[in-house]
Design an enzyme around this catalytic site. Sequence first.
Site, PDB file in Angstrom:
ATOM      1  N   LYS A  23       0.833  -1.200   0.000  1.00 28.66           N
ATOM      2  CA  LYS A  23       0.000   0.000   0.000  1.00 28.66           C
ATOM      3  C   LYS A  23       0.870   1.255   0.000  1.00 28.66           C
ATOM      4  CE  LYS A  23      -3.784  -0.365   2.387  1.00 28.66           C
ATOM      5  NZ  LYS A  23      -4.634  -0.503   3.567  1.00 28.66           N
ATOM      6  N   ARG A  92      -3.556   3.009   8.655  1.00 34.29           N
ATOM      7  CA  ARG A  92      -3.843   1.679   8.084  1.00 34.29           C
ATOM      8  C   ARG A  92      -2.593   0.823   8.021  1.00 34.29           C
ATOM      9  NH1 ARG A  92      -8.562   2.850   4.297  1.00 34.29           N
ATOM     10  NH2 ARG A  92      -8.513   5.101   4.135  1.00 34.29           N
ATOM     11  N   GLY A 101      -8.227  -7.414   4.806  1.00 39.95           N
ATOM     12  CA  GLY A 101      -9.031  -7.373   6.016  1.00 39.95           C
ATOM     13  C   GLY A 101      -8.431  -8.067   7.218  1.00 39.95           C
ATOM     14  N   MET A 103      -5.791  -7.141   9.004  1.00 36.91           N
ATOM     15  CA  MET A 103      -5.331  -6.253  10.061  1.00 36.91           C
ATOM     16  C   MET A 103      -6.202  -5.003  10.083  1.00 36.91           C
ATOM     17  SD  MET A 103      -1.331  -6.912   9.868  1.00 36.91           S
ATOM     18  CE  MET A 103      -1.376  -6.763   8.125  1.00 36.91           C
ATOM     19  N   ARG A 336      -3.638  -1.354  -5.963  1.00 38.07           N
ATOM     20  CA  ARG A 336      -2.795  -2.550  -5.807  1.00 38.07           C
ATOM     21  C   ARG A 336      -3.194  -3.539  -6.883  1.00 38.07           C
ATOM     22  NH1 ARG A 336      -5.594  -4.737  -0.250  1.00 38.07           N
ATOM     23  NH2 ARG A 336      -7.710  -4.586  -1.016  1.00 38.07           N
ATOM     24  N   HIS A 455     -16.437  -8.960   2.365  1.00 39.50           N
ATOM     25  CA  HIS A 455     -15.360  -9.787   2.941  1.00 39.50           C
ATOM     26  C   HIS A 455     -15.470 -11.231   2.445  1.00 39.50           C
ATOM     27  CE1 HIS A 455     -13.633 -12.435   6.039  1.00 39.50           C
ATOM     28  NE2 HIS A 455     -12.663 -11.535   6.006  1.00 39.50           N
ATOM     29  N   ARG A 561      -1.750 -48.195 -12.096  1.00 39.94           N
ATOM     30  CA  ARG A 561      -1.660 -49.116 -10.947  1.00 39.94           C
ATOM     31  C   ARG A 561      -2.609 -50.288 -11.217  1.00 39.94           C
ATOM     32  NH1 ARG A 561      -1.448 -43.811  -7.961  1.00 39.94           N
ATOM     33  NH2 ARG A 561       0.242 -43.913  -6.448  1.00 39.94           N
ATOM     34  N   ARG A 617       2.362 -50.733 -14.234  1.00 39.53           N
ATOM     35  CA  ARG A 617       3.106 -51.271 -13.100  1.00 39.53           C
ATOM     36  C   ARG A 617       2.505 -52.609 -12.678  1.00 39.53           C
ATOM     37  NH1 ARG A 617       2.933 -48.153  -7.503  1.00 39.53           N
ATOM     38  NH2 ARG A 617       0.896 -49.123  -7.378  1.00 39.53           N
ATOM     39  N   GLU A 758      11.882 -46.410  -5.510  1.00 42.09           N
ATOM     40  CA  GLU A 758      11.084 -45.964  -4.364  1.00 42.09           C
ATOM     41  C   GLU A 758      11.602 -46.536  -3.052  1.00 42.09           C
ATOM     42  OE1 GLU A 758       6.984 -47.082  -4.941  1.00 42.09           O
ATOM     43  OE2 GLU A 758       7.502 -48.998  -5.825  1.00 42.09           O
ATOM     44  N   SER A 777      11.310 -44.667 -12.693  1.00 47.33           N
ATOM     45  CA  SER A 777      10.222 -43.768 -12.326  1.00 47.33           C
ATOM     46  C   SER A 777      10.247 -43.638 -10.807  1.00 47.33           C
ATOM     47  CB  SER A 777       8.879 -44.334 -12.795  1.00 47.33           C
ATOM     48  OG  SER A 777       7.850 -43.500 -12.340  1.00 47.33           O
ATOM     49  N   GLY A 779       9.062 -43.314  -7.374  1.00 47.68           N
ATOM     50  CA  GLY A 779       7.832 -43.443  -6.577  1.00 47.68           C
ATOM     51  C   GLY A 779       8.084 -42.700  -5.282  1.00 47.68           C
ATOM     52  N   THR A 780       7.860 -41.392  -5.341  1.00 50.00           N
ATOM     53  CA  THR A 780       8.285 -40.571  -4.196  1.00 50.00           C
ATOM     54  C   THR A 780       7.361 -40.713  -2.991  1.00 50.00           C
ATOM     55  OG1 THR A 780       7.265 -38.780  -5.416  1.00 50.00           O
ATOM     56  CG2 THR A 780       9.668 -38.871  -5.408  1.00 50.00           C
ATOM     57  N   ASN A 781       6.213 -41.382  -3.170  1.00 54.50           N
ATOM     58  CA  ASN A 781       5.385 -41.633  -1.970  1.00 54.50           C
ATOM     59  C   ASN A 781       6.127 -42.618  -1.075  1.00 54.50           C
ATOM     60  OD1 ASN A 781       3.470 -40.146  -3.338  1.00 54.50           O
ATOM     61  ND2 ASN A 781       2.396 -41.938  -4.118  1.00 54.50           N
ATOM     62  N   ASP A 782       6.522 -43.743  -1.678  1.00 53.64           N
ATOM     63  CA  ASP A 782       7.261 -44.726  -0.893  1.00 53.64           C
ATOM     64  C   ASP A 782       8.665 -44.235  -0.578  1.00 53.64           C
ATOM     65  OD1 ASP A 782       5.817 -47.090  -0.123  1.00 53.64           O
ATOM     66  OD2 ASP A 782       5.441 -47.399  -2.258  1.00 53.64           O
ATOM     67  N   CYS A 845       6.393 -40.467 -10.471  1.00 49.90           N
ATOM     68  CA  CYS A 845       4.965 -40.776 -10.492  1.00 49.90           C
ATOM     69  C   CYS A 845       4.344 -40.732  -9.106  1.00 49.90           C
ATOM     70  CB  CYS A 845       4.710 -42.120 -11.167  1.00 49.90           C
ATOM     71  SG  CYS A 845       5.437 -43.493 -10.273  1.00 49.90           S
ATOM     72  N   TYR A 865      10.065 -36.572 -17.440  1.00 50.25           N
ATOM     73  CA  TYR A 865       8.637 -36.274 -17.295  1.00 50.25           C
ATOM     74  C   TYR A 865       8.201 -36.286 -15.840  1.00 50.25           C
ATOM     75  CZ  TYR A 865       7.871 -41.285 -16.551  1.00 50.25           C
ATOM     76  OH  TYR A 865       7.899 -42.556 -16.050  1.00 50.25           O
TER      77      TYR A 865
END
Length: 921
Positions: A23, A92, A101, A103, A336, A455, A561, A617, A758, A777, A779-782, A845, A865
Amino acid sequence: MSAKLVYMFDEADASMRKLLGGKGANLGEMTRLGLPVPPGFTITTDACRYYSKHGEMPAGLMDQVRAAMTKLEQKMGKRFGDSSNPLLLSVRSGAAVSMPGMMDTVLNLGLNRETLAGLVKSSSDERFALDANRRFIMMFADVVMGISKKRFDALFNEQKRALRIKLDTELPAAALKTIKNDFLALVLTETGEGFPGDVWRQLEMSIEAVFASWNNDRAIVYRKNEGIPDDMGTAVNVQAMVFGNLGDDCGTGVAFTRDPATGENGLYGEYLMNAQGEDVVAGVRTPQPISSLKTVMPAVYAEFVKVCDTLEAHYRDMQDLEFTIERGKLYMLQARTGKRTGPAAVRIAVEMVGEGLITRQEAIDRVSASHLDQLLHPRIDAKKLEASGVTPIGSGIAASPGAAVGRVYFDADTAANHGETEPVILVSDETTPDDVHGMLASKGVLTVHGGKTSHAAVVARGFGIPCVSGCEALDLDEEALTASLGGQLINEGDWITINGSTGEVYNTKLDLVVPEVSGNFEQLMSWCDAERSLSIRANADNPRDAAQAVAFGAEGIGLCRTEHMFFERDRLPIVQDMILTEDEQQRQAALQKLEVVQQTDFESIFRVMDGRPVTIRLLDPPLHEFLPSYDELVREVTELRLAANVLKGTALQGVLDDKVAMLKAVEAMREANPMMGLRGVRLSVMLPGLVAMQVRAIMRAAILVKGKGIAVNPEIMIPLVGHINELKTVQSQLEAVAKEILDAAHIELPYKFGTMIEIPRAALTAAEIAGTAEFFSFGTNDLTQMTFGYSRDDAEGRFLQTYVDRGVLESNPFETLDQAGVGRLMELAVSEGRAARAGLKCGICGEHGGDPKSIDFCHNLGLDYVSCSPYRVPIARLAAAQAALRANGAKAAKGAKTAKGAKAAKGAKTAKAAKAAKTDS
Ligand code: PEP
Ligand code: MG
């Protein structure tokens, strides 16, 4: 602290955002542009940070404020605290990022008994002066002294009721005097010390209150949700008051240079004549559309349009403006960059490229993942709606787009509680910043009062949830927890559907659908595709998801899967037969049946994917997941056994016998740590028949589809490999089966054989694994589960949220990739894997494949990918383009620096040589 803590508006500009808040920086910039801004000054965010750290105002701050006030008094030709023509101020908050809104604001500051008399004199309007005074007392007491505004509202409304008055503007001066005295009495009883009469004390207290409001609960909740750092601090803007409530040639309003809901190019906003600041957004009186100002005050309107054009061209983005008209003169109070909905963001970005205002790359940068997410928001299934004959029971203002279905709750706390377990629609008179937590937990918001700038509307748009505001016909009974609309009673917990794009409300649960990619959206996506280097694939397990993924622009399937094909209702009994039988012949028969249905599934998927790569898979989860739950079985068997006497001789006796048999089988397969047990590649090693069945189904489906002239590109992927020998074992089984089938069909059909990475050991031995695997590939969950040692099924519900809340972890590593740990393993696997096999294809994946921050990491890692759920494909396309642009920008900046460095070094060298030469001579 002796640094400069106060900047006059004409000392500031837009580049000073971090120091002066958005502001303050923009008020400075507008002042420099020669726009009509009431003069003032900004106290820096440094001062706020000091206050947050030390709990007191920096030394010397008020001296700098006094010096700035002297300049302000000179500019205004009025004095602060003057008893004949007093200067009044607004105070303000304004952080570097907009926090609508969250603050507090104090208006009309500088009023006491003497200056009130002065204001009566200078305005020649006693009623106006008294009205300004009661607003000031209320705001100051609320914001600075912590006495709830509601207490003052109650006293105010009491007077209105007593005089049978509907509109605030009808209150006579005498009543306002009584109200003032009531207000002051309330402050005295609440604080024991009364309202501060010294105007300088008022100013100092207000500045301190703004600093303190940086750490109020609602601001903290908002920052957490929006990922705004807590140490940013807010600036304080102190500005000369201008009045929109001095009569019928006065007014105040808010406007956007383009429609923030749809993005349509044209002025959009609301104003109220004879009103002060907060009246417009408070939703108390219904404002007029900005277009009608053209007839009410043509000259002011024309000037305002010019200001809007100047500002939009200057900032090259849609602006959100606040203005006041005092006695026919326009003043700009704020400019703004306007918050906008997803559809508006895309439309504005694309159209601004068309208008030559921004580049395509800037357009990509202007749209966020959450904008696209909104664009992909469900809408009501129009066909089903028409067929059902259901009609809306009422409507309000379409304040934030998309449709939402949920159960009705009438207050923010209850909505927040229920929002954890069920879809919720928050229904209330209007919302205030105190309701933000309830809104966050809701699928949508419906309010009785307020317009598109209320609001509820602003916050809902910010959060990307649908909102219908101003549904005035909705009769709320907050005590009885009921509402009625269009003659229909709605009880707490009832289902409703709201359409934030049309404003319609339905008292039933309607079916929703997701929109497709077209128009501006498609245009933007095509620009993204031109910038990105990452391919985007989807995780899809059936032809329907595959088709949706292709419609959203997926270039392949990164993860199919296959177990999901097993879970379908008619297949589960076959899978259970296969698992439970001890007879090899029966097992083969069950596998045979499964092969037939799997083959059909693969055929459909290959057909839909039309030559695009499809990574299939092999079976991953532990087999007991296909059997009934152990705990449930124990409960059922116990209950049946307790009733054993009664059951004797009945059909239920047979049920008990079956359940006991099933319980035994399940018991035999139970594992203490199933996630680390017999699953993934281990299943294939232990049950080679399963691999053979799945490979036969894949290859036969591929042959069939290829035979119909459709290209197929299968990639067979082995899950949960930790040791190269696991992969080699499965590879030899698999290749033998594939060869047998292809030979029998006399067909050549190239397919790829690869693995998921993984398990940390797989990443650590990537070079070995890449000797056999043709692709990786992640497997970032595991991989996250195994790297942290957090159970992915339990951690999120147990301790992860607390970890994030307490700052033990910066974010949930199952949502945003942990770059330092999991990411490091990925880096190692990619570099060592590619060193062993040139051009090794690497993708991701796990869930992180759809998370923008993680996608940025994947881009920099040089993955080929990312693969994510179909609905996140457009977001991944955008995030991949943004990652590429960022990386190129960083490279360019580095290049420029290096070039500069080289030139400087060369310069230094030459100078040194010259000097040396000189010395020599
Ligand atoms: C993974 O572990 O990241 C993965 C994609 O497999 P799943 O979630 O099926 O275990
Ligand atoms: Mg996995």
